[in-house]
Motif scaffolding. Structure first.
Motif, PDB file in Angstrom:
ATOM      1  N   LEU A   6      49.712 -16.797  37.907  1.00  0.00           N
ATOM      2  CA  LEU A   6      50.389 -17.344  36.788  1.00  0.00           C
ATOM      3  C   LEU A   6      51.842 -17.344  36.764  1.00  0.00           C
ATOM      4  O   LEU A   6      52.601 -18.192  36.405  1.00  0.00           O
ATOM      5  N   LYS A   7      52.265 -16.106  37.090  1.00  0.00           N
ATOM      6  CA  LYS A   7      53.720 -15.814  37.373  1.00  0.00           C
ATOM      7  C   LYS A   7      54.481 -16.708  38.096  1.00  0.00           C
ATOM      8  O   LYS A   7      55.282 -17.349  37.943  1.00  0.00           O
ATOM      9  N   THR A   8      53.806 -17.220  39.318  1.00  0.00           N
ATOM     10  CA  THR A   8      54.413 -18.130  40.314  1.00  0.00           C
ATOM     11  C   THR A   8      54.210 -19.564  39.683  1.00  0.00           C
ATOM     12  O   THR A   8      55.544 -20.023  39.940  1.00  0.00           O
ATOM     13  N   VAL A   9      53.414 -19.922  39.025  1.00  0.00           N
ATOM     14  CA  VAL A   9      53.394 -21.207  38.428  1.00  0.00           C
ATOM     15  C   VAL A   9      54.315 -21.222  37.452  1.00  0.00           C
ATOM     16  O   VAL A   9      55.351 -22.374  37.224  1.00  0.00           O
ATOM     17  N   ILE A  10      54.622 -19.983  36.465  1.00  0.00           N
ATOM     18  CA  ILE A  10      55.895 -20.210  35.496  1.00  0.00           C
ATOM     19  C   ILE A  10      57.284 -20.497  36.213  1.00  0.00           C
ATOM     20  O   ILE A  10      58.218 -20.979  35.765  1.00  0.00           O
ATOM     21  N   VAL A  11      57.422 -19.365  37.402  1.00  0.00           N
ATOM     22  CA  VAL A  11      58.637 -19.373  38.227  1.00  0.00           C
ATOM     23  C   VAL A  11      58.771 -20.805  38.618  1.00  0.00           C
ATOM     24  O   VAL A  11      59.793 -21.226  38.632  1.00  0.00           O
ATOM     25  N   PHE A  12      57.809 -21.339  39.211  1.00  0.00           N
ATOM     26  CA  PHE A  12      57.733 -22.961  39.653  1.00  0.00           C
ATOM     27  C   PHE A  12      58.498 -23.619  38.677  1.00  0.00           C
ATOM     28  O   PHE A  12      59.288 -24.789  38.593  1.00  0.00           O
ATOM     29  N   LEU A  13      57.678 -23.889  37.330  1.00  0.00           N
ATOM     30  CA  LEU A  13      58.181 -24.554  36.188  1.00  0.00           C
ATOM     31  C   LEU A  13      59.670 -24.175  35.930  1.00  0.00           C
ATOM     32  O   LEU A  13      60.324 -25.169  35.491  1.00  0.00           O
ATOM     33  N   GLY A  14      60.047 -23.109  35.891  1.00  0.00           N
ATOM     34  CA  GLY A  14      61.425 -22.735  35.884  1.00  0.00           C
ATOM     35  C   GLY A  14      62.391 -23.321  36.863  1.00  0.00           C
ATOM     36  O   GLY A  14      63.473 -23.820  36.410  1.00  0.00           O
ATOM     37  N   LEU A  15      61.846 -23.434  38.134  1.00  0.00           N
ATOM     38  CA  LEU A  15      62.721 -23.949  39.091  1.00  0.00           C
ATOM     39  C   LEU A  15      62.737 -25.736  38.950  1.00  0.00           C
ATOM     40  O   LEU A  15      63.861 -26.213  38.734  1.00  0.00           O
ATOM     41  N   ILE A  16      61.634 -26.217  38.358  1.00  0.00           N
ATOM     42  CA  ILE A  16      61.720 -27.777  37.938  1.00  0.00           C
ATOM     43  C   ILE A  16      62.638 -27.864  36.623  1.00  0.00           C
ATOM     44  O   ILE A  16      63.360 -28.789  36.762  1.00  0.00           O
ATOM     45  N   ALA A  17      62.742 -26.971  35.854  1.00  0.00           N
ATOM     46  CA  ALA A  17      63.468 -27.254  34.725  1.00  0.00           C
ATOM     47  C   ALA A  17      65.095 -26.973  34.991  1.00  0.00           C
ATOM     48  O   ALA A  17      65.868 -27.682  34.653  1.00  0.00           O
ATOM     49  N   PHE A  18      65.287 -26.014  35.851  1.00  0.00           N
ATOM     50  CA  PHE A  18      66.734 -25.628  36.304  1.00  0.00           C
ATOM     51  C   PHE A  18      67.208 -26.853  37.218  1.00  0.00           C
ATOM     52  O   PHE A  18      68.376 -27.177  36.837  1.00  0.00           O
ATOM     53  N   PHE A  19      66.827 -27.689  37.965  1.00  0.00           N
ATOM     54  CA  PHE A  19      67.083 -28.425  38.706  1.00  0.00           C
ATOM     55  C   PHE A  19      67.256 -29.622  38.142  1.00  0.00           C
ATOM     56  O   PHE A  19      68.247 -30.283  38.104  1.00  0.00           O
ATOM     57  N   SER A  20      66.274 -29.822  37.139  1.00  0.00           N
ATOM     58  CA  SER A  20      66.242 -31.262  36.693  1.00  0.00           C
ATOM     59  C   SER A  20      67.247 -30.941  35.374  1.00  0.00           C
ATOM     60  O   SER A  20      68.128 -32.180  35.401  1.00  0.00           O
ATOM     61  N   GLY A  21      67.420 -30.205  34.736  1.00  0.00           N
ATOM     62  CA  GLY A  21      68.430 -29.952  33.681  1.00  0.00           C
ATOM     63  C   GLY A  21      69.779 -29.871  34.265  1.00  0.00           C
ATOM     64  O   GLY A  21      70.758 -30.423  33.971  1.00  0.00           O
ATOM     65  N   GLY A  22      70.111 -29.065  35.435  1.00  0.00           N
ATOM     66  CA  GLY A  22      71.269 -29.071  36.297  1.00  0.00           C
ATOM     67  C   GLY A  22      71.853 -30.387  36.456  1.00  0.00           C
ATOM     68  O   GLY A  22      73.038 -30.683  36.282  1.00  0.00           O
ATOM     69  N   ALA A  23      70.901 -31.009  37.178  1.00  0.00           N
ATOM     70  CA  ALA A  23      71.219 -32.723  37.555  1.00  0.00           C
ATOM     71  C   ALA A  23      71.438 -33.424  36.580  1.00  0.00           C
ATOM     72  O   ALA A  23      72.504 -34.163  36.635  1.00  0.00           O
ATOM     73  N   GLY A  24      70.922 -33.111  35.245  1.00  0.00           N
ATOM     74  CA  GLY A  24      71.148 -34.016  33.905  1.00  0.00           C
ATOM     75  C   GLY A  24      72.533 -33.693  33.506  1.00  0.00           C
ATOM     76  O   GLY A  24      73.349 -34.380  33.103  1.00  0.00           O
ATOM     77  N   VAL A  25      72.850 -32.205  33.537  1.00  0.00           N
ATOM     78  CA  VAL A  25      74.103 -31.955  33.030  1.00  0.00           C
ATOM     79  C   VAL A  25      75.293 -32.247  33.874  1.00  0.00           C
ATOM     80  O   VAL A  25      76.231 -32.687  33.550  1.00  0.00           O
ATOM     81  N   PHE A  26      75.108 -31.922  35.186  1.00  0.00           N
ATOM     82  CA  PHE A  26      76.226 -32.033  36.257  1.00  0.00           C
ATOM     83  C   PHE A  26      76.602 -33.446  36.622  1.00  0.00           C
ATOM     84  O   PHE A  26      77.784 -33.797  37.077  1.00  0.00           O
ATOM     85  N   LEU A  27      75.415 -34.289  36.947  1.00  0.00           N
ATOM     86  CA  LEU A  27      75.393 -35.489  37.520  1.00  0.00           C
ATOM     87  C   LEU A  27      75.357 -36.741  36.658  1.00  0.00           C
ATOM     88  O   LEU A  27      76.112 -37.790  36.533  1.00  0.00           O
ATOM     89  N   GLY A  28      74.736 -36.398  35.102  1.00  0.00           N
ATOM     90  CA  GLY A  28      74.692 -37.362  34.091  1.00  0.00           C
ATOM     91  C   GLY A  28      73.885 -38.554  34.430  1.00  0.00           C
ATOM     92  O   GLY A  28      72.837 -38.550  35.737  1.00  0.00           O
ATOM     93  N   PRO A  29      73.507 -39.529  33.608  1.00  0.00           N
ATOM     94  CA  PRO A  29      72.490 -40.554  33.818  1.00  0.00           C
ATOM     95  C   PRO A  29      72.689 -41.497  34.546  1.00  0.00           C
ATOM     96  O   PRO A  29      71.846 -42.221  35.149  1.00  0.00           O
ATOM     97  N   GLU A  30      73.906 -41.838  35.147  1.00  0.00           N
ATOM     98  CA  GLU A  30      74.084 -42.760  35.901  1.00  0.00           C
ATOM     99  C   GLU A  30      73.670 -42.366  37.454  1.00  0.00           C
ATOM    100  O   GLU A  30      73.112 -43.247  38.084  1.00  0.00           O
TER     101      GLU A  30
END
Length: 126
Positions: A6-30
């Motif tokens: 369970l901890k591993t799955v939650i950490v993995f979900l965090g990674l998805i959120a981190f990279f997805s959110g980071g790409a959205g913030v720093f790269l933008g929708p374009e």
């Protein structure tokens, strides 16, 4: 053993959120698949909204350090992801199906995340 998985799955979900959110913030929708140059309002809103995903990652990672005492943090963050999935579903009805990666994200948010919350309740309790 179930706690570790369970901890591993939650950490993995965090990674998805981190990279997805980071790409959205720093790269933008374009720069997303099928992205087009946005106007200033859409770009601003897109980057702002992605801060929530970027912030979800450390919240999830912090919560797994003590699954029981921080269980509410985990569940609130995951619940927000479910609400985001419903927002994506609303978009499907209004504008049609998005790029496959966003469809997969919606399925994760509407099917996978509720199952993870259920599992979290089963392992950690109320």
């Amino acid at each position: 053993m179930q706690h570790k998985i369970l901890k591993t799955v939650i950490v993995f979900l965090g990674l998805i959120a981190f990279f997805s959110g980071g790409a959205g913030v720093f790269l933008g929708p374009e720069y997303m698949p099928n992205g087009v140059p946005p106007d200033a309002s859409l770009d601003s809103q897109y980057r702002f909204a992605n801060v929530f995903w970027l912030a979800a990652a450390p919240a999830l990672w912090w919560s797994v350090r003590d699954l029981y005492n921080r269980r509410h943090v985990t569940r609130v963050v995951l619940f927000i992801a479910i609400v985001g999935g419903f927002a994506r579903l609303l978009s499907v009805f209004i504008t049609g199906w998005p790029f496959i990666a966003f469809t997969a994200a919606m399925i994760l948010e509407l099917v996978g995340v509720p199952l993870i919350i259920w599992w979290h309740y089963k392992i950690v309790g109320k």
